[in-house]
Design an enzyme around this catalytic site. Structure first.
Site, PDB file in Angstrom:
ATOM      1  N   LEU A  67     -23.717 -56.032  -5.534  1.00 18.08           N
ATOM      2  CA  LEU A  67     -23.218 -57.289  -4.958  1.00 18.08           C
ATOM      3  C   LEU A  67     -24.206 -58.436  -5.178  1.00 18.08           C
ATOM      4  O   LEU A  67     -23.917 -59.580  -4.834  1.00 18.08           O
ATOM      5  CB  LEU A  67     -22.883 -57.104  -3.477  1.00 18.08           C
ATOM      6  CG  LEU A  67     -21.815 -56.038  -3.183  1.00 18.08           C
ATOM      7  CD1 LEU A  67     -21.489 -55.996  -1.692  1.00 18.08           C
ATOM      8  CD2 LEU A  67     -20.544 -56.260  -3.995  1.00 18.08           C
ATOM      9  N   ARG A  68     -25.372 -58.119  -5.760  1.00 12.38           N
ATOM     10  CA  ARG A  68     -26.308 -59.123  -6.314  1.00 12.38           C
ATOM     11  C   ARG A  68     -27.004 -60.035  -5.312  1.00 12.38           C
ATOM     12  O   ARG A  68     -27.791 -60.888  -5.712  1.00 12.38           O
ATOM     13  CB  ARG A  68     -25.614 -60.009  -7.355  1.00 12.38           C
ATOM     14  CG  ARG A  68     -24.984 -59.247  -8.516  1.00 12.38           C
ATOM     15  CD  ARG A  68     -26.023 -58.517  -9.338  1.00 12.38           C
ATOM     16  NE  ARG A  68     -25.474 -57.990 -10.584  1.00 12.38           N
ATOM     17  CZ  ARG A  68     -25.845 -56.822 -11.122  1.00 12.38           C
ATOM     18  NH1 ARG A  68     -26.765 -56.090 -10.516  1.00 12.38           N
ATOM     19  NH2 ARG A  68     -25.335 -56.406 -12.257  1.00 12.38           N
ATOM     20  N   ASN A  98     -30.651 -52.836  -5.954  1.00 11.97           N
ATOM     21  CA  ASN A  98     -31.447 -53.494  -7.017  1.00 11.97           C
ATOM     22  C   ASN A  98     -31.253 -55.005  -6.989  1.00 11.97           C
ATOM     23  O   ASN A  98     -30.891 -55.637  -7.977  1.00 11.97           O
ATOM     24  CB  ASN A  98     -31.112 -52.926  -8.406  1.00 11.97           C
ATOM     25  CG  ASN A  98     -29.662 -53.160  -8.809  1.00 11.97           C
ATOM     26  OD1 ASN A  98     -28.790 -53.277  -7.953  1.00 11.97           O
ATOM     27  ND2 ASN A  98     -29.405 -53.220 -10.103  1.00 11.97           N
ATOM     28  N   ASP A 155     -31.184 -47.133  -8.466  1.00 16.84           N
ATOM     29  CA  ASP A 155     -30.198 -47.399  -9.519  1.00 16.84           C
ATOM     30  C   ASP A 155     -30.483 -48.683 -10.292  1.00 16.84           C
ATOM     31  O   ASP A 155     -30.918 -49.688  -9.741  1.00 16.84           O
ATOM     32  CB  ASP A 155     -28.773 -47.471  -8.960  1.00 16.84           C
ATOM     33  CG  ASP A 155     -27.768 -47.642 -10.080  1.00 16.84           C
ATOM     34  OD1 ASP A 155     -27.795 -46.827 -11.012  1.00 16.84           O
ATOM     35  OD2 ASP A 155     -26.995 -48.606 -10.054  1.00 16.84           O
ATOM     36  N   HIS A 235     -22.690 -42.221 -11.777  1.00 19.94           N
ATOM     37  CA  HIS A 235     -22.024 -42.501 -13.066  1.00 19.94           C
ATOM     38  C   HIS A 235     -22.330 -41.534 -14.212  1.00 19.94           C
ATOM     39  O   HIS A 235     -22.908 -41.924 -15.218  1.00 19.94           O
ATOM     40  CB  HIS A 235     -22.294 -43.943 -13.516  1.00 19.94           C
ATOM     41  CG  HIS A 235     -23.734 -44.414 -13.454  1.00 19.94           C
ATOM     42  ND1 HIS A 235     -24.800 -43.668 -13.910  1.00 19.94           N
ATOM     43  CD2 HIS A 235     -24.263 -45.575 -12.995  1.00 19.94           C
ATOM     44  CE1 HIS A 235     -25.906 -44.356 -13.730  1.00 19.94           C
ATOM     45  NE2 HIS A 235     -25.607 -45.506 -13.178  1.00 19.94           N
ATOM     46  N   ASN A 281     -24.761 -49.244 -19.040  1.00 19.30           N
ATOM     47  CA  ASN A 281     -25.649 -48.084 -18.948  1.00 19.30           C
ATOM     48  C   ASN A 281     -25.199 -47.170 -17.824  1.00 19.30           C
ATOM     49  O   ASN A 281     -24.981 -47.665 -16.721  1.00 19.30           O
ATOM     50  CB  ASN A 281     -27.092 -48.519 -18.643  1.00 19.30           C
ATOM     51  CG  ASN A 281     -27.714 -49.280 -19.787  1.00 19.30           C
ATOM     52  OD1 ASN A 281     -27.292 -49.149 -20.930  1.00 19.30           O
ATOM     53  ND2 ASN A 281     -28.715 -50.086 -19.473  1.00 19.30           N
ATOM     54  N   ASP A 308     -19.399 -48.798 -10.144  1.00 17.02           N
ATOM     55  CA  ASP A 308     -20.577 -49.412 -10.772  1.00 17.02           C
ATOM     56  C   ASP A 308     -20.277 -50.879 -11.105  1.00 17.02           C
ATOM     57  O   ASP A 308     -20.652 -51.372 -12.170  1.00 17.02           O
ATOM     58  CB  ASP A 308     -21.052 -48.638 -12.002  1.00 17.02           C
ATOM     59  CG  ASP A 308     -22.448 -49.069 -12.454  1.00 17.02           C
ATOM     60  OD1 ASP A 308     -23.094 -49.860 -11.736  1.00 17.02           O
ATOM     61  OD2 ASP A 308     -22.891 -48.627 -13.538  1.00 17.02           O
ATOM     62  N   HIS A 312     -22.209 -60.053 -14.042  1.00 12.01           N
ATOM     63  CA  HIS A 312     -23.232 -60.799 -14.789  1.00 12.01           C
ATOM     64  C   HIS A 312     -22.668 -62.158 -15.153  1.00 12.01           C
ATOM     65  O   HIS A 312     -21.512 -62.258 -15.559  1.00 12.01           O
ATOM     66  CB  HIS A 312     -23.609 -60.061 -16.087  1.00 12.01           C
ATOM     67  CG  HIS A 312     -24.385 -58.803 -15.854  1.00 12.01           C
ATOM     68  ND1 HIS A 312     -25.681 -58.808 -15.381  1.00 12.01           N
ATOM     69  CD2 HIS A 312     -24.046 -57.512 -16.030  1.00 12.01           C
ATOM     70  CE1 HIS A 312     -26.102 -57.545 -15.276  1.00 12.01           C
ATOM     71  NE2 HIS A 312     -25.136 -56.738 -15.648  1.00 12.01           N
TER      72      HIS A 312
HETATM   73 ZN   LIG Z   1     -26.861 -47.053 -12.718  1.00  5.80          ZN
END
Ligand SMILES: [Zn+2]
Length: 431
Positions: A67-68, A98, A155, A235, A281, A308, A312
């Protein structure tokens, strides 16, 4: 005092972990009040939502969404990501840590929980395994677990140091939480940007071999067996990983696994035009890998479909393939891809997208449970026959990086109910 909201979902087929039956569902306040074959117009003042031709089930639960926020609000915010999730039929998502700063302490987790108040979806933060996701020192997992964090992961990258991963599993085991790993061994990945094989040779792009995933999957399974800790594998993308998990489960290792919609419906062929939207990825792999991932879903080796969702902004995708950011948005397309393209019965789809991920995320008390009187009203109404085309500009996510532009999907969430409130009505977000 304000009158308690009453909502009638009329004319649908209720599907949950107890089975399927034709029934209307009456919601009062935040809970399911009544489930019955014909509830008429419901009590006076009830809002009636048409569920004709639809399945009415517990809301979907996503184990894996980026969700950034904080730090990359130009790509997504918790508000926009939660809205996208609700439109996709989700009532709960696990937010990956992350961010910038990483969710590696109680302070950042508390900040995410604060930002999530009032969102269209129940946002449950995951915590980082290591400080700053640097892979060097364990993060203070206990203080995050005390705030309700159930899943810990670095992740974006996997935990590369095996000894540190062992200690993380031991620590997590004591806390009763889950360690989730992004399985790619960095030295084998190198600067690879797509699946390694004939296709990467032909395109002249450096490859990211399936064995990079397999090596870390096997290592993590061995460490999970040693420690007895709960391991979740994020994933999975390769056939060999599925076989490894199948064997480990048979041997009693406490492991669960997820797969993304894109790894289930796309192959490395999607990269043939050097389309940066197909860069992700772990990478899209071969038809044989897709077939094995699908059989892993069928035989229970894989426990959940997770998006996932990786927003972006355009400037990080409108560049050469090798330079582009990896990842694609997925919250609004997941259900249509799974329902329309895998040929699974609705009970299996909801098992993989609602109650099994709810259990793994530790949110079963609120999400994924049977639709019966007294249950929290976190529900989605799914029209399985609805055909629609993916239009990136129409997505609610702040980013539109999808490889599925123009693809016709079958199946979509019509209404989504969060704690008794219809946050999506007729495919439209209500706030
Ligand atoms: Zn990942």
């Amino acid at each position: 005092m304000a009158r308690e909201r009453q909502l009638l979902l009329r004319g649908g087929t209720v599907v949950d972990s107890t089975g399927a039956r034709r029934a209307d569902v009456l919601v009062k306040g935040e809970v399911v009040a009544e489930v019955g074959p014909r509830l008429g117009k419901g009590p006076a003042g009830a809002v009636v939502l048409d569920a004709g031709g639809c399945f009415v089930g517990p809301g979907l639960v996503d184990l894996h969404a980026h969700l950034r926020e904080p730090g990359a609000e130009e790509a997504e915010t918790i508000e926009t990501g939660a809205r996208a999730a609700a439109l996709g039929g989700y009532t709960a998502v696990v937010a990956m840590p992350n961010t910038d700063p990483a969710a590696d302490s109680a302070a950042v987790v508390r900040h995410v929980l604060d930002l999530a108040k009032g969102a269209c979806c129940d946002v449950r933060p995951a915590g980082a395994i290591t400080v700053g996701r640097q892979g060097k020192a364990l993060a203070p997992m206990a203080e995050m677990a005390a705030l309700g964090v159930r899943i810990f992961t670095d992740d974006g990258t996997g935990v590369q140091n095996a000894s540190l991963m062992r200690r993380a599993l031991e620590y997590a085991s004591g806390l009763g939480v889950v360690i989730a790993d992004h399985c790619e061994e960095a030295t084998l990945v190198g600067d690879g940007c797509m699946n390694e094989g004939d296709q990467s040779s032909r395109l002249g792009l450096p490859g990211r071999p399936a064995v990079a995933e397999e090596v870390m999957v096997l290592r993590d399974l061995a460490l999970a067996r040693l420690t007895g800790a709960r391991l979740h594998l994020l994933h999975l993308s390769s056939a060999s990983s599925v076989s490894a998990v199948r064997l480990a489960k048979a041997a009693g290792v406490a492991v669960s696994a997820e797969v993304t919609p894109h790894h289930l419906v796309l192959t490395e062929e999607a990269v043939a035009s050097y389309d940066p939207m197909a860069k992700v990825n772990p990478p899209l792999r071969t038809a044989a890998d897709v077939a094995e991932l699908r059989s892993g879903l069928l035989d229970g080796t894989i426990d959940a479909v997770a998006t996932d969702h990786a927003p972006h902004p355009p400037e990080t995708k409108q560049v050469a393939f090798s330079e582009a950011a990896p990842g694609m948005v997925g919250l609004e397309t997941a259900l249509g891809l799974v329902l329309g393209e895998l040929g699974l019965p609705i009970e299996k789809v909801l098992m993989l997208m609602s109650w099994q991920p709810a259990a793994l995320a530790g949110v079963s008390g609120a999400h994924g449970g049977p639709v019966r009187p007294g249950a929290p009203a976190n529900l989605c109404v799914i029209d399985p026959a609805r055909r629609w085309a993916v239009v990136p500009a129409a997505l609610a996510s702040r980013s539109r990086n999808t490889p599925f532009a123009g693809r016709e999907l079958k199946g979509r969430a019509r209404h989504t109910i969060l704690a008794g409130e219809p946050v999506v009505i007729g495919e439209e977000a209500q706030r």
